[in-house]
Every structure is written in C-alpha cells, then in structure tokens.
Design a protein around this motif. Structure first.
Motif: not given
Length: 331
Positions: A190-191, A193-195, A198, A200, A211
């Motif tokens: 998750q870390s 992927h979020s970095q 972008r 959604q 989520q």
C-alpha cells in the motif's frame, strides 16, 4: 609430442564445454517467455491459492474497444481494469492492486460491468463451459449464474460501444519489484502503491476493493408477490411512550343543526300545550305572565329565535259578548 597433444586435447574439451554452456544459456534465454506463459500463479490471501505466481511484471495489451487489458502470454484469465488486476480462476473472480496478489475474492454480484463484458476470445484459459460460445461476445453469465443473478445485474451486456471510458494507466512501477524484491507485506504494498500510482478508480464497484474493503454480497431481490404484499401493507402507526390522548372529532354540520333544532321543537311543543289548556278553560283567568331573565332573552335572540309572546290581559272574547247581552236585557 605427447605433452603438446595432451594440452591441445584439453583445450578442445574446454572449448566444447564452453560451447555447450553457451548453447544451454541460449536455450534457457529463448525459453523464458514460454516458461512465463506456462507458469501458474500462487500467492494470495491465507488459505486462498488461485494458481498465479509470476516471476516478472506481465506484458499487458488493451482489448480493442474496451477499457480493459489482458495478458496474451499467460495461460491464465488475467486482466487489468480501472487500476486493479482481475483473475477468473476456478469459477471465481479475484482482484488485487499488485500483479501477484494478495487476492480478494469477488462475488458474482460485485464484478464490474466491463470485466463481465470482456469477449470470450481474450480468456487465455477458458473453462469447459465456454465452448460453443461466440468468441466476440462476453460469456453467458446469465446462463451460468442463473436467474437470481440476472435479476440483480439486469442489462449488464447492454451498452454503447462508442462511449467506452478510457483505460486506466498501467502501474509500470511494479516492474522494479519481481522475484525476491516483490513486497509480500500488505502495508508495504500500500505504501509503494500510494507513492508511485496516483490514479483513483472511477468504477463504484472497484473502489471498495481498491481501498481494501471487499464488497459484501447483496441480498437476493424480492419476488413479485412479496413486493406487492409489502406495498399493500399500511404503515404501522408511530409508537407513543406517554399516555394516549384522544382528541374529540369535530361534529358534522348536520348534527349541529339537529342539536340546535331540538330545544326549539321542545319550546314549540310546550307553547302548543299551554294554548290548548287555555282553550279548554275559557272562564278561568289568564295564566300569570312568566318573566324571563335578560340572559334567556339574549340567548334566544342570539340563537335566532323570537322572544316568547306575552299573554294578553283582560277578558277574552266570549266574556265581552256575554256582558253586552246582559246590558241589552236590563234595558
């Protein structure tokens, strides 16, 4: 001579070994794509093995006219849609944000529409019941999952092919994470992927899985008889904690007229009875005048009734005639 011959023989053997080694390496290099296609994948949620374990990031190609990618080199029903990977394996759908999982089970009622609409020909490992189905059409999910699913997902195969949304960008950053570098911990995934990603999701059915909140199965639709029963059933009155207060209902106009006319009729009957008594007793003096209080007079006036007539004083008509006859006789 013998020493030089031995050296030359050793050099020949060494060169042959090197050649064989190079040939083996070359064959292995050529066999990598086919080996990737033959690999079956195996990382998933605890207790769930969907048979997918890719050594490297897969090659993904867009399905023409669809916002979906598929993996032509894999012998697996492997797709990418709206920021997530989708796999159809053992009669079930699975989803993940990483190409090797972990995977979440997706119920048939929660599969996104464009994943359901993928034509049959792009399933690289189709199940046996796909045989005989048109390759340019989606699988017959209504026939496979039954009428209950069809009622819940009615119209899933009807859409305008000219208004398909644009495909989501591929998470190509995951190419750097393969083999031992592949992140196994979900928090690390998750870390990263979020970095690095972008995007959604736009699909409402994809967002909960993106989520980390899998969609629960929706309740089965009610039958027509149950729906009619619920519609015809009147709503229950609100519950009151305190004592129930009864409010008097307003009287109708007809009942008011009856109530108002009742005392008038009673007064009229009393008046007629008094008149009859006076007629039956002509020689008696008139009844004394009944005086009414100002309040009763005012009340009768307000009710629209005339005040009671006062009785006439003096002798009646018969007594006057008797007096005249007596005077004539005396003359």
């Amino acid at each position: 001579m013998s020493l030089s011959a031995d050296r030359s023989m050793a050099l020949v053997i060494e060169s042959e070994d090197k050649m064989r080694y190079r040939i083996v390496l070359w064959m292995l290099f050529l066999a990598v794509p086919s080996a990737i296609a033959q690999l079956s994948i195996g990382i998933g949620l605890p207790g769930v093995n969907i048979g997918i374990n890719l050594p490297v990031f897969p090659n993904l190609v867009q399905v023409p006219g669809y916002p979906v990618y598929y993996a032509p080199q894999l012998r697996s029903n492997f797709f990418f849609y709206d920021g997530m990977y989708w796999v159809y394996q053992a009669d079930s759908w699975y989803a993940s944000t990483w190409y090797n999982g972990p995977w979440s089970l997706v119920t048939p009622e929660a599969v996104p529409l464009f994943v359901l609409r993928i034509p049959v020909r792009y399933y690289r490992n189709p199940p046996a019941y796909f045989r005989g189905w048109r390759p340019d059409m989606p699988p017959r999910w209504s026939e496979h999952w039954g009428n209950e699913w069809e009622q819940h997902r009615r119209g899933w195969d009807q859409w305008n092919h000219n208004s398909a949304p644009a495909p989501a960008p591929l998470p190509v950053y995951q190419r750097r994470y393969s083999g031992p570098q592949y992140p196994r911990a979900q928090q690390q995934q998750q870390s990263l992927h979020s970095q690095n990603y972008r995007y959604q999701p736009h699909d409402a059915l994809v967002r909960p899985y993106y989520q980390g909140q899998p969609v629960q199965r929706s309740p089965a639709p009610l039958q027509r008889g149950q729906q009619n029963t619920q519609r015809s059933k009147p709503p229950a009155p609100p519950r009151q904690d305190g004592p129930t207060t009864l409010h008097p209902q307003p009287q109708q106009r007809g009942s008011e007229d009856v109530q108002r006319s009742a005392p008038v009729q009673a007064h009229t009957r009393q008046k007629d009875a008094a008149e009859q008594d006076r007629r039956q007793q002509p020689h008696q003096g008139p009844a004394p005048h009944e005086q009414q209080s100002p309040r009763s007079i005012q009340k009768n006036t307000q009710d629209g009734r005339d005040a009671p007539r006062e009785p006439r004083h003096g002798p009646g008509p018969r007594q006057e005639k008797g007096d005249e006859r007596a005077q004539e006789r005396s003359k």
